[in-house]
Design a protein around this motif. Structure first.
Motif, PDB file in Angstrom:
ATOM      1  N   LEU A   1      -5.849   4.253  -1.984  1.00  0.00           N
ATOM      2  CA  LEU A   1      -4.823   3.806  -1.043  1.00  0.00           C
ATOM      3  C   LEU A   1      -5.195   4.145   0.392  1.00  0.00           C
ATOM      4  O   LEU A   1      -5.039   3.331   1.304  1.00  0.00           O
TER       5      LEU A   1
ATOM      6  N   ALA B   1      -0.121   9.379   1.581  1.00  0.00           N
ATOM      7  CA  ALA B   1       0.678   8.564   0.674  1.00  0.00           C
ATOM      8  C   ALA B   1       2.152   8.953   0.739  1.00  0.00           C
ATOM      9  O   ALA B   1       3.039   8.087   0.717  1.00  0.00           O
TER      10      ALA B   1
ATOM     11  N   THR C   1      -5.224   7.955  -7.282  1.00  0.00           N
ATOM     12  CA  THR C   1      -4.998   6.738  -6.500  1.00  0.00           C
ATOM     13  C   THR C   1      -4.970   6.967  -5.001  1.00  0.00           C
ATOM     14  O   THR C   1      -5.147   6.016  -4.240  1.00  0.00           O
ATOM     15  N   SER C   2      -4.767   8.200  -4.553  1.00  0.00           N
ATOM     16  CA  SER C   2      -4.585   8.426  -3.115  1.00  0.00           C
ATOM     17  C   SER C   2      -5.842   8.061  -2.340  1.00  0.00           C
ATOM     18  O   SER C   2      -5.759   7.552  -1.216  1.00  0.00           O
TER      19      SER C   2
ATOM     20  N   SER D   1       5.094   6.607   2.564  1.00  0.00           N
ATOM     21  CA  SER D   1       6.170   6.075   1.729  1.00  0.00           C
ATOM     22  C   SER D   1       7.544   6.273   2.357  1.00  0.00           C
ATOM     23  O   SER D   1       8.482   5.544   2.033  1.00  0.00           O
TER      24      SER D   1
ATOM     25  N   LEU E   1       0.803  -1.217   0.000  1.00  0.00           N
ATOM     26  CA  LEU E   1       0.000   0.000   0.000  1.00  0.00           C
ATOM     27  C   LEU E   1       0.839   1.272   0.000  1.00  0.00           C
ATOM     28  O   LEU E   1       0.378   2.318  -0.470  1.00  0.00           O
ATOM     29  N   THR E   2       2.031   1.204   0.541  1.00  0.00           N
ATOM     30  CA  THR E   2       2.825   2.422   0.729  1.00  0.00           C
ATOM     31  C   THR E   2       3.990   2.561  -0.239  1.00  0.00           C
ATOM     32  O   THR E   2       4.737   3.536  -0.139  1.00  0.00           O
TER      33      THR E   2
ATOM     34  N   VAL F   1       3.831   2.949  -3.510  1.00  0.00           N
ATOM     35  CA  VAL F   1       3.497   3.612  -4.783  1.00  0.00           C
ATOM     36  C   VAL F   1       4.364   4.833  -5.003  1.00  0.00           C
ATOM     37  O   VAL F   1       5.004   4.999  -6.040  1.00  0.00           O
TER      38      VAL F   1
END
Length: 441
Positions: A92, A161, A88-89, A165, A29-30, A32
């Motif tokens: 996610l 996000a 996408t955020s 990351s 999940l993280t 990206v």
């Protein structure tokens, strides 16, 4: 009492397996933003070092090159944040909230900005809440784009996000990296002991590494932190959109009233007068009858125009003020209405009009839904606040649900910084108060 994983080998094995599974999920999940940023970081690094090597690479130049590399990576991650989200955020962040709920019992609820409805204006253009468009399709498309890219919650999801990351990803991936690298070392001659040690360390940390999700989920997966000014801007945007919708509906009502009522009667009156003009010499009696009918039609058209004008701005409100206008409104009500006033002077005209139409709608609701036999309207003024209270002895149960008349009154009052208070238990009685800050003349 819950036992620690180390107290039971079977439980320890379950915790390790569960921890590894959750680490895999969090890593997926993280990663990206990291996947987007790493290629450019490597490229920036190669560019920086090749540039520094070409200049004989003194220490100061190497330091500048390293700083330049860092800035390139940071800028690229920032650009990636704005490009990747909101596509996408949201997905996610939603998946991360689901993990936080299932694993940690955190109930995190957020609200995204809905796509505003589009309205066809009297000019033929379509209004999307922010600008005008020639076609409904374009207005709907622009409304979706604006809601998507100007939603503060989506921007906050993008921040999650980015933060995840650089924090969640390295910590959650540590057990996986330890197992992978430890396995490689265990298969390498001479490093078998070190590899086994690294594998054991990775397994020992698996039940705990994924728990970094808890503090970060509470901080970055919840509703967007709103300042007082930001909340006020959102309120004003909602009020503006609502006033635009109300204006469009009012224009349609006026247009429909003129077209179906007075305009049709004036056209018929013109045709009757033309027929009377042709008969005035040959059949005076018939011409007189037609003219009498035309006169009656003109009176009816005038009455309809007066009724339409009263719906826009009642003459009694403009000439005699709010109190007398409400008393006149009470005389036309199907329920017995008593009006009491303790207001020493007239309020400002916009506030006066807003309170009048609010009370008119409340009286209409009483007649339609409350089954009341008697209604009391009280006007008062204190501490620069004009208050109108409508009380009835009906069945109660009134609520400002979405799309209801009470909800519309609440939004109109918010435009003036006012409020709507509802006290309507099941079985009655009902007491609804409209309060607006204003100055008296």
């Amino acid at each position: 009492m819950r036992r620690r994983p180390g107290g039971d080998p079977l439980r320890w094995g379950t915790e390790i397996g569960l921890g590894l599974y959750r680490s895999v999920v969090l890593t997926g999940l993280t990663c990206v933003m990291a996947v987007v940023a790493v290629p450019v970081g490597v490229g920036g690094s190669a560019l920086a070092y090749s540039w520094s090597d070409g200049l004989s690479a003194p220490l100061a130049v190497r330091a500048l090159a390293t700083l330049g590399e860092t800035l390139v990576v940071v800028l690229w991650v920032a650009v990636s944040l704005w490009v990747v989200h909101p596509l996408t955020s949201r997905a996610l962040a939603k998946a991360a909230r689901r993990c936080a709920a299932n694993w940690l019992g955190l109930d995190i609820r957020v609200t995204y900005r809905p796509v505003p409805p589009v309205t066809r204006m009297a000019t033929g253009f379509w209004w999307d809440g922010h600008e005008y468009h020639k076609s409904e399709r374009e207005a709907r498309r622009r409304a979706k784009v604006h809601a998507r890219f100007h939603d503060p919650q989506l921007h906050w999801d993008g921040m999650w996000a980015l933060v995840a990351s650089v924090t969640v990803l390295p910590v959650a991936a540590l057990p996986l990296l330890a197992l992978g690298y430890g396995g490689y070392m265990a298969l390498t001659p001479g490093l078998t002991g070190y590899g086994i040690a690294v594998i054991v360390a990775g397994l020992a940390g698996a039940p705990f590494a994924w728990r970094i999700l808890r503090p970060l989920a509470r901080r970055f997966l919840g509703p967007v932190p709103s300042t007082r000014l930001g909340r006020r801007v959102e309120e004003l945007e909602a009020i503006r959109a609502d006033l635009t919708q109300t204006q469009a509906a009012e224009l349609e009502r006026i247009e429909r009233g003129l077209h179906d009522g007075a305009q049709a009667r004036l056209v018929a009156m013109g045709m009757s007068m033309g027929a009377a003009e042709q008969l005035v010499d040959t059949n005076p009696e018939a011409a007189k009858a037609i003219l009498a009918e035309a006169r009656a039609t003109s009176a009816t058209a005038l009455a309809e125009l007066r009724s339409l004008v009263r719906g826009i701005n009642p003459p009694v409100l403009a000439e005699r003020g709010l109190v007398d206008a409400l008393r006149a409104l009470a005389l036309d009500s199907s329920v017995e209405v008593d009006v009491f006033s303790h207001v020493p002077a007239r309020p400002e005209r916009p506030v006066e009009s807003a309170v009048y139409f609010s009370v008119a709608e409340l009286l209409a609701n009483v007649a339609k839904h409350s089954r009341a036999e008697r209604v009391k309207v009280e006007l008062s003024y204190a501490a620069r606040m004009l208050t109108a209270t409508v009380s009835d002895d009906g069945i109660g149960g009134a609520a400002a649900s979405t799309g209801s008349g009470l909800s519309g009154i609440e939004r109109r009052m918010a435009a003036f910084g006012g409020r709507l208070e509802i006290d309507s238990p099941a079985g009655g009685p009902t007491r609804i108060t409209v309060a607006v800050p204003c100055e008296l003349s």
